[in-house]
Design a protein around this motif. Structure first.
Motif, PDB file in Angstrom:
ATOM      1  N   ARG A   7       0.856  -1.183   0.000  1.00 26.24           N
ATOM      2  CA  ARG A   7       0.000   0.000   0.000  1.00 26.24           C
ATOM      3  C   ARG A   7       0.892   1.234   0.000  1.00 26.24           C
ATOM      4  O   ARG A   7       2.011   1.214   0.519  1.00 26.24           O
ATOM      5  CB  ARG A   7      -0.918   0.013   1.220  1.00 26.24           C
ATOM      6  CG  ARG A   7      -1.842  -1.187   1.300  1.00 26.24           C
ATOM      7  CD  ARG A   7      -2.966  -0.973   2.300  1.00 26.24           C
ATOM      8  NE  ARG A   7      -2.501  -0.491   3.597  1.00 26.24           N
ATOM      9  CZ  ARG A   7      -3.311  -0.096   4.584  1.00 26.24           C
ATOM     10  NH1 ARG A   7      -4.624  -0.133   4.394  1.00 26.24           N
ATOM     11  NH2 ARG A   7      -2.820   0.310   5.731  1.00 26.24           N
ATOM     12  N   PHE A   8       0.388   2.317  -0.561  1.00 28.03           N
ATOM     13  CA  PHE A   8       1.179   3.545  -0.615  1.00 28.03           C
ATOM     14  C   PHE A   8       1.587   4.008   0.786  1.00 28.03           C
ATOM     15  O   PHE A   8       2.731   4.412   1.009  1.00 28.03           O
ATOM     16  CB  PHE A   8       0.391   4.652  -1.327  1.00 28.03           C
ATOM     17  CG  PHE A   8       0.310   4.480  -2.813  1.00 28.03           C
ATOM     18  CD1 PHE A   8       1.459   4.446  -3.591  1.00 28.03           C
ATOM     19  CD2 PHE A   8      -0.913   4.339  -3.445  1.00 28.03           C
ATOM     20  CE1 PHE A   8       1.386   4.287  -4.966  1.00 28.03           C
ATOM     21  CE2 PHE A   8      -1.000   4.192  -4.817  1.00 28.03           C
ATOM     22  CZ  PHE A   8       0.161   4.157  -5.575  1.00 28.03           C
ATOM     23  N   GLU A  15       1.002  11.602  -1.002  1.00 30.07           N
ATOM     24  CA  GLU A  15       0.102  11.894  -2.118  1.00 30.07           C
ATOM     25  C   GLU A  15       0.614  13.039  -2.965  1.00 30.07           C
ATOM     26  O   GLU A  15       0.706  12.942  -4.190  1.00 30.07           O
ATOM     27  CB  GLU A  15      -1.289  12.208  -1.573  1.00 30.07           C
ATOM     28  CG  GLU A  15      -2.389  12.177  -2.630  1.00 30.07           C
ATOM     29  CD  GLU A  15      -3.761  12.193  -1.981  1.00 30.07           C
ATOM     30  OE1 GLU A  15      -4.402  13.253  -2.017  1.00 30.07           O
ATOM     31  OE2 GLU A  15      -4.166  11.165  -1.414  1.00 30.07           O
ATOM     32  N   LEU A  19       3.378  10.917  -5.254  1.00 28.29           N
ATOM     33  CA  LEU A  19       2.483  10.411  -6.294  1.00 28.29           C
ATOM     34  C   LEU A  19       2.181  11.494  -7.336  1.00 28.29           C
ATOM     35  O   LEU A  19       2.239  11.257  -8.544  1.00 28.29           O
ATOM     36  CB  LEU A  19       1.197   9.899  -5.654  1.00 28.29           C
ATOM     37  CG  LEU A  19       0.297   9.014  -6.507  1.00 28.29           C
ATOM     38  CD1 LEU A  19       1.063   7.806  -7.024  1.00 28.29           C
ATOM     39  CD2 LEU A  19      -0.924   8.574  -5.713  1.00 28.29           C
ATOM     40  N   LYS A  74      -5.529   9.998  -5.494  1.00 28.37           N
ATOM     41  CA  LYS A  74      -5.729   9.523  -4.122  1.00 28.37           C
ATOM     42  C   LYS A  74      -4.876   8.275  -3.920  1.00 28.37           C
ATOM     43  O   LYS A  74      -4.771   7.435  -4.817  1.00 28.37           O
ATOM     44  CB  LYS A  74      -7.199   9.171  -3.855  1.00 28.37           C
ATOM     45  CG  LYS A  74      -8.166  10.336  -3.903  1.00 28.37           C
ATOM     46  CD  LYS A  74      -7.968  11.292  -2.748  1.00 28.37           C
ATOM     47  CE  LYS A  74      -9.003  12.414  -2.812  1.00 28.37           C
ATOM     48  NZ  LYS A  74      -8.748  13.449  -1.779  1.00 28.37           N
ATOM     49  N   ARG A  75      -4.309   8.137  -2.742  1.00 28.50           N
ATOM     50  CA  ARG A  75      -3.549   6.922  -2.454  1.00 28.50           C
ATOM     51  C   ARG A  75      -4.361   5.951  -1.594  1.00 28.50           C
ATOM     52  O   ARG A  75      -3.838   4.935  -1.143  1.00 28.50           O
ATOM     53  CB  ARG A  75      -2.238   7.265  -1.763  1.00 28.50           C
ATOM     54  CG  ARG A  75      -2.392   7.963  -0.438  1.00 28.50           C
ATOM     55  CD  ARG A  75      -1.053   8.172   0.247  1.00 28.50           C
ATOM     56  NE  ARG A  75      -1.250   8.630   1.620  1.00 28.50           N
ATOM     57  CZ  ARG A  75      -0.318   8.621   2.552  1.00 28.50           C
ATOM     58  NH1 ARG A  75       0.891   8.166   2.258  1.00 28.50           N
ATOM     59  NH2 ARG A  75      -0.569   9.048   3.768  1.00 28.50           N
ATOM     60  N   THR A  76      -5.635   6.270  -1.385  1.00 25.19           N
ATOM     61  CA  THR A  76      -6.486   5.426  -0.547  1.00 25.19           C
ATOM     62  C   THR A  76      -6.902   4.169  -1.300  1.00 25.19           C
ATOM     63  O   THR A  76      -6.748   4.054  -2.513  1.00 25.19           O
ATOM     64  CB  THR A  76      -7.746   6.194  -0.114  1.00 25.19           C
ATOM     65  OG1 THR A  76      -8.466   6.590  -1.290  1.00 25.19           O
ATOM     66  CG2 THR A  76      -7.369   7.437   0.680  1.00 25.19           C
ATOM     67  N   SER A 146      -6.301   6.350  -8.459  1.00 25.85           N
ATOM     68  CA  SER A 146      -6.299   5.930  -7.061  1.00 25.85           C
ATOM     69  C   SER A 146      -5.781   4.499  -6.964  1.00 25.85           C
ATOM     70  O   SER A 146      -5.762   3.752  -7.957  1.00 25.85           O
ATOM     71  CB  SER A 146      -7.713   6.011  -6.480  1.00 25.85           C
ATOM     72  OG  SER A 146      -7.754   5.554  -5.152  1.00 25.85           O
ATOM     73  N   ALA A 147      -5.386   4.120  -5.739  1.00 21.08           N
ATOM     74  CA  ALA A 147      -4.924   2.749  -5.511  1.00 21.08           C
ATOM     75  C   ALA A 147      -6.042   1.750  -5.784  1.00 21.08           C
ATOM     76  O   ALA A 147      -5.794   0.639  -6.257  1.00 21.08           O
ATOM     77  CB  ALA A 147      -4.404   2.595  -4.090  1.00 21.08           C
ATOM     78  N   LEU A 183       5.154   0.403  -9.809  1.00 21.17           N
ATOM     79  CA  LEU A 183       3.777   0.888  -9.885  1.00 21.17           C
ATOM     80  C   LEU A 183       3.103   0.320 -11.125  1.00 21.17           C
ATOM     81  O   LEU A 183       3.576   0.499 -12.250  1.00 21.17           O
ATOM     82  CB  LEU A 183       3.767   2.421  -9.936  1.00 21.17           C
ATOM     83  CG  LEU A 183       2.406   3.110  -9.812  1.00 21.17           C
ATOM     84  CD1 LEU A 183       1.771   2.796  -8.470  1.00 21.17           C
ATOM     85  CD2 LEU A 183       2.564   4.626  -9.979  1.00 21.17           C
TER      86      LEU A 183
END
Length: 347
Positions: A7-8, A15, A19, A74-76, A146-147, A183
């Motif tokens: 996970r990020f 972010e 990212l 978003k990195r969520t 986003s992730a 990535l």
């Protein structure tokens, strides 16, 4: 050593600082054209130019169709409510002018220590000879990266796309491989194999909506391009012609990699244009190919041509008479189609 999904947050990826910088500096990961060039040109990051609002667009870009592109990152693991946020941003930037876009890129270039001319960069990216306020920023696209995306978010995006919005969801999945962080980037909405079809449906609906709007310029453009198609058919001319539409410019399909051809009819002053743009990784070779093509086409069409750094432009002052412009378009476009493009592009 196998890849290990991570996970990020666990990888310490931030972010904005990590990212956002990665996507900004390698914007081609969000799409390239047939020659491998980026589909997007970043104008600004952390863009915020609204009174009484602290909201900021992560990245604001323009695509090769002169549409603005709001890019939200978003990195969520579920994307949060980024689609609602991006819709607000799209509405806010929809009034952006050409002059403001140039100012934004100029400021971004200065921040990076570059003295390059912002307006020239945008013009060359779009393949335009000069600014065109009537065509610039007439629509806004959205890219959500986003992730992962929740089912609620993807359902909302697909519903909005069915109503003629243009929203992409791009999954950014981090993996560890030894001491390296990799990535994986994948477009998940719309599915890649359906993208071209959906774009054509949106463009068709948009053209029909403009034609129904009753605006004289749209009606005049649609009438002109339909007239050109009818003229070609009735005269038995096999020159490639653009599909009829409500905009004053139309792309002409030539089937040649690295070549973009645009036909334009300015109904207000009755001027016809054909723009020829060659694209390539080597600017010098590109300029040489464009010069060869322009000379060959000028000889074939028996009309003078203006050659700039990355484009050639043919112009006819038709005096507002479509009957004068129709045969001219067929001569120029037919001349283009008859050229030996393999030889021209290879030198």
């Amino acid at each position: 050593m196998p890849l290990a999904e991570t996970r990020f947050a666990d990888a310490g990826v931030r972010e904005r600082d990590d990212l956002q910088r990665l996507i900004r500096d390698q914007i081609e990961v969000l799409g390239t054209n047939a020659t491998g060039e980026p589909d997007l040109l970043v104008l600004a990051e952390e863009f915020s130019d609204w009174e009484d609002s602290r909201r900021r667009v992560d990245l604001l870009a323009v695509d090769r169709d002169a549409k603005l592109v709001v890019i939200e990152l978003k990195r969520t693991q579920d994307g949060g409510h980024m689609e609602l946020q991006a819709l607000r941003y799209a509405a806010m930037v929809s009034t952006l002018t050409w002059e403001k876009a140039v100012d934004l890129l100029h400021a971004d270039l200065q921040r990076r220590g570059s003295d390059a001319d912002a307006e020239t960069i945008i013009l060359e990216f779009l393949g335009w000879a000069e600014p065109n306020e009537d065509e610039f920023a007439q629509d806004v696209r959205i890219v959500l990266a986003s992730a992962e995306f929740s089912r609620e978010l993807t359902t909302a995006v697909m519903w909005l796309n069915e109503r003629e919005l243009d929203i992409q969801c791009v999954r950014l999945k981090p993996y560890r491989h030894g001491g390296r962080l990799l990535l994986s980037i994948e477009q998940v909405v719309p599915l890649p194999e359906a993208t071209d079809y959906q774009v054509r449906l949106r463009e068709k609906a948009r053209e029909e909506r403009k034609a129904r709007s009753g605006r004289p310029e749209y009606e005049a453009s649609l009438e002109f391009w339909q007239g050109l198609a009818d003229y070609a058919a009735t005269t038995g001319n096999s020159a490639p012609v653009p599909e009829p539409g409500a905009m004053h410019w139309r792309t002409v399909a030539m089937g040649v990699d690295g070549l973009k051809v645009t036909a334009s009819w300015a109904a207000k002053n009755g001027t016809a244009h054909v723009y020829l743009l060659c694209r390539g990784d080597d600017p010098k070779a590109q300029a040489q190919a464009l010069g060869r093509a322009a000379k060959a086409l000028s000889d074939a069409a028996r009309h003078p041509v203006h050659v700039a750094k990355e484009y050639a432009a043919f112009t006819l002052e038709a005096g507002g008479d479509p009957d004068v412009a129709y045969p001219w378009f067929l001569t120029v476009l037919g001349g283009l189609a008859s050229l030996d493009w393999d030889r021209i592009m290879s030198g």
